[in-house]
Scaffold this active site. Structure first.
Site, PDB file in Angstrom:
ATOM      1  N   SER A 173       0.830  -1.204   0.000  1.00  0.00           N
ATOM      2  CA  SER A 173       0.000   0.000   0.000  1.00  0.00           C
ATOM      3  C   SER A 173       0.869   1.260   0.000  1.00  0.00           C
ATOM      4  O   SER A 173       1.859   1.345   0.730  1.00  0.00           O
ATOM      5  CB  SER A 173      -0.902   0.000   1.237  1.00  0.00           C
ATOM      6  OG  SER A 173      -1.593   1.224   1.332  1.00  0.00           O
TER       7      SER A 173
ATOM      8  N   GLY B  17      12.857  -0.969   2.224  1.00  0.00           N
ATOM      9  CA  GLY B  17      13.963  -1.388   1.372  1.00  0.00           C
ATOM     10  C   GLY B  17      14.720  -2.557   1.992  1.00  0.00           C
ATOM     11  O   GLY B  17      14.254  -3.178   2.943  1.00  0.00           O
TER      12      GLY B  17
ATOM     13  N   CYS C 252       0.839   2.586  10.555  1.00  0.00           N
ATOM     14  CA  CYS C 252       1.595   3.649   9.891  1.00  0.00           C
ATOM     15  C   CYS C 252       2.506   4.330  10.903  1.00  0.00           C
ATOM     16  O   CYS C 252       2.029   4.820  11.926  1.00  0.00           O
ATOM     17  CB  CYS C 252       0.664   4.689   9.256  1.00  0.00           C
ATOM     18  SG  CYS C 252       1.596   6.048   8.492  1.00  0.00           S
TER      19      CYS C 252
ATOM     20  N   LYS D 264      -3.540   3.114  -1.908  1.00  0.00           N
ATOM     21  CA  LYS D 264      -2.956   3.909  -0.835  1.00  0.00           C
ATOM     22  C   LYS D 264      -4.013   3.998   0.271  1.00  0.00           C
ATOM     23  O   LYS D 264      -5.218   3.965   0.007  1.00  0.00           O
ATOM     24  CB  LYS D 264      -2.631   5.306  -1.378  1.00  0.00           C
ATOM     25  CG  LYS D 264      -1.769   6.141  -0.451  1.00  0.00           C
ATOM     26  CD  LYS D 264      -1.111   7.271  -1.223  1.00  0.00           C
ATOM     27  CE  LYS D 264      -0.410   8.219  -0.240  1.00  0.00           C
ATOM     28  NZ  LYS D 264       0.576   7.491   0.603  1.00  0.00           N
TER      29      LYS D 264
END
Lengths: 241, 307
Positions: free
Chosen positions: B6, B192, B112, B27
């Site tokens: 997302s 990452g 989040c 999103k």
């Protein structure tokens, strides 16, 4: 349609503190002046956005200021090295203008050589922090150059010239105050260049927009550039190439 | 099955990339519009990147009227990521999205790192949403949760149909010259390659703790990374940061994954799901009792994969 290719470095030249990185074009189109490409920096996770500086036959050239690990890695590339290139991306300058004047500051002159060629080498006004940086002015024909502490905005003509500018944010803000209809090429940190990361959001007119898909070239008086407008500009450019 | 994480792809600006996925995850949508955090919003680190986007989105109402119909036109299985600042907000959004046949699943963004969290626990939010919708619910959890396996069990008991692991984890990057934080809000979410071992551990632990299907994500940049998450117990993979540098990543990673499976004599992706657990049990003599029991249970499950 996004196009990404692994391309070979054709050469690399020093221009004052900057590096002009020349890359074999492969199957990529040069796009409209002011559009940009994401260059994969060797050893780095994220590519770096660079506007096209020159579009000679079979090549794409980028003027790069080595200010961090990614740009330093790009500047260290040598002839024969390979890198990934995605583009062209974003919306470039509208070329259907009368009496164009180009305005550039520091590394913001990067898209001006290609823009100058497409517009028939109009007058250019360039500002740099020192004579060493100003060596890059040789890349732009018909240029008047000022050095710090003189501002390039002091040279802006007081007429109805069409101003097309790229440079530091303060310079673009100053140009916008004087010439609200100017076309301004902005920059912002971005991870992807194609609207995926939302990293390059900028606030203009009270709303946040992604610079990579709404810009990077915007009219000074607000948001007026639409992707559809790039098409006639592209056609005009193809006719002149 | 390869999805996007997302917030790492906009199917409306890059539909050709979305079309290479097995499902598109939106999103995160919050009840009210959010402009997102002030710039600078992204920064590269040595082995990853930080983001501080702050759930920028047009809000639920505009999502329903403007965005969802255009996403439906793409004719892709659609997962909608739902965010909020209380269990009631999450539940109201789920109710508003309930019964839309273009939506295959709802992913509850419970993790989040760039906004304030709801005061309720993940399980309480899942329970409130479960009562509001019959659409499949996936709970997206943070790897920073102190008892992740316990949280996974709790959201399973609350009615989740699956879990998404992992969201980003908080990180900070400083400017090399000024030593000031690079991001406008200083701290952001790390993603990452740096996230991959963290994601693997989270998937591995939760696969032992629950029978829920797991969407594994975090630092996947090639087929080998995807295979490792499957081996740890994920039954689907989501791509995030890699999409930024390589929009062709879904197709490339799918090809690489097939090659990785073939190298190991596995003909079907499903055969790889959870095999790290078998390896862990076979390779060690000193596993404690609870791990041994959990592993046995898991192996029974792994023989009959659910997704």
């Amino acid at each position: 349609m996004l196009r990404r290719e692994r391309l070979r470095v054709a050469g690399s030249e020093q221009v004052g503190p900057y590096t002009l990185l020349r890359v074999e074009r492969g199957g990529l189109e040069p796009g409209v002046p002011g559009q940009f490409f994401m260059l994969g920096a060797p050893g780095r996770l994220l590519p770096r956005p660079m506007s096209l500086c020159f579009a000679p036959r079979h090549e794409l050239s980028f003027l790069i200021d080595p200010i961090g690990p990614g740009t330093r890695a790009l500047c260290a590339l040598e002839r024969g090295d390979q890198l990934t290139v995605l583009g062209p991306l974003g919306n470039g300058f509208r070329l259907d203008v009368l009496r164009p004047v180009l305005v550039g500051g520091s590394i913001g002159i990067a898209p001006l050589p290609y823009l100058s060629e497409m517009l028939g080498h109009p007058r250019a006004l360039l500002g740099f922090r020192s004579s060493w940086y100003a060596e890059a002015a040789a890349l732009v024909p018909n240029a008047d150059v000022v050095l710090d502490p003189v501002y390039v905005t002091e040279l802006l003509p007081d007429d109805d010239s069409a101003v097309l500018a790229c440079g530091p944010e303060q310079m673009l803000e100053a140009v916008r105050r004087i010439v609200p209809a100017a076309q301004l090429a902005w920059e912002a940190p971005m991870a992807c260049g194609y609207g995926a990361c939302y990293g390059c959001a900028v606030e203009i007119g009270g709303t946040w927009k992604r610079l990579c898909v709404e810009g990077p070239v915007l009219f000074g008086h607000g948001w007026g550039q639409t992707p559809a407008m790039a098409a006639p500009a592209m056609a005009a450019m193809d006719g002149r190439r | 099955m390869i999805l996007n994480a997302s917030g790492c792809l906009d199917a409306l600006t890059a539909p050709e990339v979305a079309q290479t996925l097995d499902a598109f995850v939106t999103k995160t949508v919050t009840p009210l519009p959010r402009p997102g955090n002030e710039p600078v919003r992204i920064a590269e680190t040595e082995v990853g990147m930080l983001n501080s986007i702050g759930l920028a989105n047009p809000g639920l109402e505009r999502f329903l009227t403007d965005v969802l119909p255009r996403l439906a036109d793409l004719r892709l299985p659609l997962w909608v990521s739902v965010g909020g600042f209380s269990a009631g907000e999450y539940a109201r959004s789920c109710a508003a999205l309930d019964g839309r046949e273009e939506i295959a699943a709802l992913e509850l963004n419970l993790s989040c790192p760039n906004v304030d969290e709801a005061p309720e626990t993940a399980a309480e939010i899942v329970a409130a949403c479960r009562a509001a919708t019959s659409t499949p619910l996936f709970a997206k959890l943070s790897p920073a949760t102190s008892d992740l396996a316990g949280t996974a069990r709790a959201v399973e008991a609350a009615g989740a149909d699956g879990i998404s692991l992992v969201n980003t984890i908080r990180g900070l990057a400083l400017d090399e010259r000024t030593l000031a934080p690079k991001l406008g809000r200083a701290v952001g979410g790390l993603s990452g390659p740096a996230l991959k071992p963290i994601a693997l551990a989270a998937v591995f632990l939760c696969a032992r703790a629950t029978a829920l299907p797991i969407v594994g994500m975090g630092g996947v940049s090639n087929g080998r990374d995807a295979l490792e998450l499957l081996a740890a117990g994920a039954s689907a993979i989501a791509l995030g940061t890699v999409l930024f540098s390589d929009p062709g990543a879904p197709g490339r990673i799918r090809t690489e994954l097939t090659q990785e499976l073939a190298k190991r004599g596995l003909s079907d992706l499903k055969d790889s799901i959870g095999i790290a657990h078998a390896e862990a049990l076979n390779g060690r003599q000193n596993l404690n009792w609870s791990l041994r029991v959990a592993g046995t249970k898991y192996l029974d499950f792994a023989g009959k994969p659910r997704v």
